[in-house]
Design a protein around this motif. Structure first.
Motif, PDB file in Angstrom:
ATOM      1  N   PHE A  59       0.850  -1.185   0.000  1.00 21.59           N
ATOM      2  CA  PHE A  59       0.000   0.000   0.000  1.00 21.59           C
ATOM      3  C   PHE A  59       0.889   1.239   0.000  1.00 21.59           C
ATOM      4  O   PHE A  59       1.939   1.266   0.661  1.00 21.59           O
ATOM      5  N   LEU A  60       0.450   2.283  -0.703  1.00 19.60           N
ATOM      6  CA  LEU A  60       1.169   3.544  -0.755  1.00 19.60           C
ATOM      7  C   LEU A  60       0.221   4.693  -0.424  1.00 19.60           C
ATOM      8  O   LEU A  60      -0.965   4.644  -0.758  1.00 19.60           O
ATOM      9  N   LEU A  61       0.759   5.703   0.201  1.00 19.86           N
ATOM     10  CA  LEU A  61       0.041   6.946   0.482  1.00 19.86           C
ATOM     11  C   LEU A  61       0.997   8.091   0.201  1.00 19.86           C
ATOM     12  O   LEU A  61       2.020   8.230   0.888  1.00 19.86           O
ATOM     13  N   PRO A  62       0.715   8.918  -0.804  1.00 14.33           N
ATOM     14  CA  PRO A  62       1.624  10.025  -1.116  1.00 14.33           C
ATOM     15  C   PRO A  62       1.828  10.943   0.091  1.00 14.33           C
ATOM     16  O   PRO A  62       0.873  11.261   0.807  1.00 14.33           O
ATOM     17  N   TYR A  63       3.052  11.381   0.290  1.00 15.62           N
ATOM     18  CA  TYR A  63       3.338  12.330   1.372  1.00 15.62           C
ATOM     19  C   TYR A  63       2.468  13.563   1.248  1.00 15.62           C
ATOM     20  O   TYR A  63       1.958  14.091   2.246  1.00 15.62           O
ATOM     21  N   GLU A  64       2.261  14.025  -0.004  1.00 11.20           N
ATOM     22  CA  GLU A  64       1.479  15.242  -0.203  1.00 11.20           C
ATOM     23  C   GLU A  64       0.037  15.075   0.260  1.00 11.20           C
ATOM     24  O   GLU A  64      -0.601  16.048   0.681  1.00 11.20           O
ATOM     25  N   ALA A  65      -0.505  13.841   0.196  1.00 11.04           N
ATOM     26  CA  ALA A  65      -1.867  13.604   0.676  1.00 11.04           C
ATOM     27  C   ALA A  65      -1.955  13.786   2.184  1.00 11.04           C
ATOM     28  O   ALA A  65      -2.986  14.224   2.710  1.00 11.04           O
ATOM     29  N   VAL A  66      -0.881  13.447   2.887  1.00 13.17           N
ATOM     30  CA  VAL A  66      -0.838  13.662   4.336  1.00 13.17           C
ATOM     31  C   VAL A  66      -0.660  15.146   4.645  1.00 13.17           C
ATOM     32  O   VAL A  66      -1.397  15.728   5.440  1.00 13.17           O
ATOM     33  N   ALA A  67       0.332  15.767   4.005  1.00 12.10           N
ATOM     34  CA  ALA A  67       0.632  17.170   4.294  1.00 12.10           C
ATOM     35  C   ALA A  67      -0.524  18.096   3.954  1.00 12.10           C
ATOM     36  O   ALA A  67      -0.701  19.140   4.589  1.00 12.10           O
ATOM     37  N   ASP A  68      -1.329  17.743   2.941  1.00 14.13           N
ATOM     38  CA  ASP A  68      -2.466  18.573   2.524  1.00 14.13           C
ATOM     39  C   ASP A  68      -3.708  18.348   3.380  1.00 14.13           C
ATOM     40  O   ASP A  68      -4.673  19.111   3.278  1.00 14.13           O
ATOM     41  N   ALA A  69      -3.714  17.296   4.193  1.00 14.32           N
ATOM     42  CA  ALA A  69      -4.902  16.958   4.977  1.00 14.32           C
ATOM     43  C   ALA A  69      -5.161  18.004   6.054  1.00 14.32           C
ATOM     44  O   ALA A  69      -4.236  18.663   6.546  1.00 14.32           O
ATOM     45  N   GLY A  70      -6.422  18.151   6.440  1.00 15.95           N
ATOM     46  CA  GLY A  70      -6.759  19.072   7.516  1.00 15.95           C
ATOM     47  C   GLY A  70      -6.083  18.702   8.819  1.00 15.95           C
ATOM     48  O   GLY A  70      -5.695  19.577   9.607  1.00 15.95           O
ATOM     49  N   ASP A  71      -5.909  17.411   9.061  1.00 10.92           N
ATOM     50  CA  ASP A  71      -5.205  16.900  10.247  1.00 10.92           C
ATOM     51  C   ASP A  71      -4.213  15.854   9.751  1.00 10.92           C
ATOM     52  O   ASP A  71      -4.544  14.663   9.670  1.00 10.92           O
ATOM     53  N   PRO A  72      -2.997  16.280   9.393  1.00  5.09           N
ATOM     54  CA  PRO A  72      -2.027  15.333   8.833  1.00  5.09           C
ATOM     55  C   PRO A  72      -1.718  14.151   9.748  1.00  5.09           C
ATOM     56  O   PRO A  72      -1.591  13.011   9.278  1.00  5.09           O
ATOM     57  N   ASP A  73      -1.609  14.401  11.058  1.00  5.34           N
ATOM     58  CA  ASP A  73      -1.319  13.305  11.980  1.00  5.34           C
ATOM     59  C   ASP A  73      -2.409  12.239  11.919  1.00  5.34           C
ATOM     60  O   ASP A  73      -2.124  11.035  11.869  1.00  5.34           O
ATOM     61  N   ALA A  74      -3.666  12.682  11.917  1.00  5.02           N
ATOM     62  CA  ALA A  74      -4.776  11.737  11.884  1.00  5.02           C
ATOM     63  C   ALA A  74      -4.822  10.982  10.565  1.00  5.02           C
ATOM     64  O   ALA A  74      -5.126   9.782  10.527  1.00  5.02           O
ATOM     65  N   ALA A  75      -4.516  11.677   9.464  1.00  4.52           N
ATOM     66  CA  ALA A  75      -4.524  11.025   8.153  1.00  4.52           C
ATOM     67  C   ALA A  75      -3.479   9.917   8.091  1.00  4.52           C
ATOM     68  O   ALA A  75      -3.761   8.807   7.615  1.00  4.52           O
ATOM     69  N   LEU A  76      -2.266  10.209   8.573  1.00  2.83           N
ATOM     70  CA  LEU A  76      -1.223   9.187   8.562  1.00  2.83           C
ATOM     71  C   LEU A  76      -1.589   8.045   9.504  1.00  2.83           C
ATOM     72  O   LEU A  76      -1.399   6.870   9.162  1.00  2.83           O
ATOM     73  N   MET A  77      -2.145   8.357  10.677  1.00  2.00           N
ATOM     74  CA  MET A  77      -2.511   7.289  11.607  1.00  2.00           C
ATOM     75  C   MET A  77      -3.598   6.390  11.012  1.00  2.00           C
ATOM     76  O   MET A  77      -3.595   5.173  11.230  1.00  2.00           O
ATOM     77  N   GLU A  78      -4.532   6.959  10.263  1.00  2.00           N
ATOM     78  CA  GLU A  78      -5.542   6.141   9.589  1.00  2.00           C
ATOM     79  C   GLU A  78      -4.874   5.148   8.642  1.00  2.00           C
ATOM     80  O   GLU A  78      -5.278   3.973   8.568  1.00  2.00           O
ATOM     81  N   PHE A  79      -3.874   5.606   7.929  1.00  2.00           N
ATOM     82  CA  PHE A  79      -3.160   4.724   6.999  1.00  2.00           C
ATOM     83  C   PHE A  79      -2.436   3.615   7.764  1.00  2.00           C
ATOM     84  O   PHE A  79      -2.538   2.428   7.402  1.00  2.00           O
ATOM     85  N   LEU A  80      -1.730   3.974   8.812  1.00  2.00           N
ATOM     86  CA  LEU A  80      -0.989   2.978   9.581  1.00  2.00           C
ATOM     87  C   LEU A  80      -1.923   1.961  10.219  1.00  2.00           C
ATOM     88  O   LEU A  80      -1.672   0.752  10.183  1.00  2.00           O
ATOM     89  N   ASP A  81      -3.006   2.450  10.808  1.00  2.00           N
ATOM     90  CA  ASP A  81      -3.952   1.551  11.480  1.00  2.00           C
ATOM     91  C   ASP A  81      -4.667   0.623  10.497  1.00  2.00           C
ATOM     92  O   ASP A  81      -4.813  -0.580  10.755  1.00  2.00           O
ATOM     93  N   SER A  82      -5.139   1.180   9.391  1.00  2.00           N
ATOM     94  CA  SER A  82      -5.945   0.371   8.475  1.00  2.00           C
ATOM     95  C   SER A  82      -5.105  -0.635   7.701  1.00  2.00           C
ATOM     96  O   SER A  82      -5.561  -1.748   7.423  1.00  2.00           O
ATOM     97  N   THR A  83      -3.875  -0.290   7.362  1.00  2.00           N
ATOM     98  CA  THR A  83      -3.029  -1.256   6.650  1.00  2.00           C
ATOM     99  C   THR A  83      -2.555  -2.360   7.588  1.00  2.00           C
ATOM    100  O   THR A  83      -2.436  -3.522   7.184  1.00  2.00           O
ATOM    101  N   TYR A  84      -2.308  -2.006   8.859  1.00  2.00           N
ATOM    102  CA  TYR A  84      -1.995  -3.049   9.835  1.00  2.00           C
ATOM    103  C   TYR A  84      -3.201  -3.966  10.022  1.00  2.00           C
ATOM    104  O   TYR A  84      -3.059  -5.198  10.103  1.00  2.00           O
ATOM    105  N   ALA A  85      -4.402  -3.385  10.086  1.00  2.00           N
ATOM    106  CA  ALA A  85      -5.614  -4.193  10.241  1.00  2.00           C
ATOM    107  C   ALA A  85      -5.761  -5.171   9.081  1.00  2.00           C
ATOM    108  O   ALA A  85      -6.219  -6.313   9.278  1.00  2.00           O
ATOM    109  N   ALA A  86      -5.373  -4.744   7.884  1.00  2.00           N
ATOM    110  CA  ALA A  86      -5.435  -5.641   6.727  1.00  2.00           C
ATOM    111  C   ALA A  86      -4.553  -6.862   6.949  1.00  2.00           C
ATOM    112  O   ALA A  86      -4.968  -8.008   6.692  1.00  2.00           O
ATOM    113  N   ALA A  87      -3.340  -6.634   7.441  1.00  2.00           N
ATOM    114  CA  ALA A  87      -2.422  -7.755   7.673  1.00  2.00           C
ATOM    115  C   ALA A  87      -2.872  -8.617   8.843  1.00  2.00           C
ATOM    116  O   ALA A  87      -2.885  -9.857   8.757  1.00  2.00           O
TER     117      ALA A  87
END
Length: 314
Positions: free
Chosen positions: A263-291
């Motif tokens: 899975f990939l998430l562009p850095y710019e998608a995180v930096a442009d988010a209203g809450d970058p920390d939350a956006a990145l945590m969603e990615f980390l949590d959901s991809t771990y949940a997949a595994a």
């Protein structure tokens, strides 16, 4: 940097195309320093002893045992020096400035010699093609100080959020650390079960290295300064469970790359988010949940609330 489009906000912006030459030179420099650590640090599972760490000023080896003392090496991206310190007292510096890998290698090894520190290692890079011996590499010779500083500040943010993500796992989990093979920041969780032998295949890197690195079933995440306009966060599982690529992950902008097997998430998608920390945590949590979900991990035993003792701190 050419047409620098960087900003110095909380999540700094740095286009890969604006600093590729510096990135590739810095990559070779980190390999040299990482191999010095490899020469003296005792083996830890999955090669954890070779990695570097994000520090308040750059990247550091942390303390490396040497004789009855220790030394450390730090890339300082504020003063732009490589700082080598010995527990015996003396220290040395190598300027971080435009210079070839060959010159950096010679100056760094000379500084270590001055401190009475020897280090024997294979003097050429791994996981890259071509693998030019350090002493002969006059091709990589760029250093944009502003770009290096911004990259470090990107990693400060990624390290901070990934550290919070790491704290939610009480099973076996790696530090958040910088592997110099690909120069990516990574954190890996383990199910506790063995994995099938990895097939290897990394350029200029023995297959046995990958067998050790992937000897246990895992879910890994990280950040790499490539793959998208401003770099990319990634997540993968080994072995990859059935249905992994089709598992719904967050946030918008995240996707499964079949070319890269992750899975990939562009850095710019995180930096442009209203809450970058939350956006990145969603990615980390959901991809771990997949595994973990598809791989039938014992999640109840492996996860816990990092604030479980908060009421007893004072």
């Amino acid at each position: 940097m050419t047409e620098q489009k960087a900003r110095t906000g909380t999540w700094p912006r740095l286009r890969v195309a604006d600093w590729t030459d510096t990135r590739d030179t810095l990559h070779m420099w980190t390999q040299i320093v990482g191999k010095v650590r490899l020469a003296h640090a005792p083996l830890l599972n999955h090669w954890w002893q070779v990695a570097l760490y994000v520090s308040p000023r750059g990247f550091t080896t942390s303390a490396v045992p040497y004789g009855d003392g220790a030394f450390d090496i730090e890339f300082d991206f504020i003063d732009h020096v490589l700082r080598i310190r010995s527990s015996d007292g003396p220290s040395r510096q190598v300027a971080l400035e435009p210079k070839s890998v060959a010159d950096f290698y010679g100056e760094t090894m000379g500084a270590l010699d001055d401190l009475g520190i020897t280090a024997r290692f294979q003097p050429r890079p791994n996981e890259v093609e071509p693998s030019i011996p350090f002493a002969e590499d006059h091709h990589h010779a760029s250093y944009d100080a502003e770009a290096a500083h911004l990259f470090w500040r990107q990693l400060l943010q990624a390290d901070r959020v990934m550290g919070e993500f790491r704290s939610r796992f009480v099973g076996k989990v790696s530090p958040v650390h910088l592997f110099w093979g690909a120069m990516d920041l990574a954190c890996t969780r383990f199910s506790g079960r063995p994995a099938p032998p990895h097939p290897g295949g990394a350029p200029n890197c023995g297959d046995w290295v990958m067998v050790e690195g992937y000897s246990r079933e895992l879910s890994s995440c990280g950040f790499w300064p490539g793959g998208h306009e401003e770099g990319a966060f990634y997540a993968y599982a080994y072995p990859e469970p059935s249905g992994f690529a089709d598992y719904p992950v967050l946030p918008d902008g995240a996707y499964y790359s079949r070319q890269n097997g992750q899975f990939l998430l562009p850095y710019e998608a995180v930096a442009d988010a209203g809450d970058p920390d939350a956006a990145l945590m969603e990615f980390l949590d959901s991809t771990y949940a997949a595994a973990a979900t598809l791989g039938d991990w014992d999640r109840e035993a492996l996860e816990d609330d990092p604030h479980r003792w908060a009421g007893h701190r004072w």
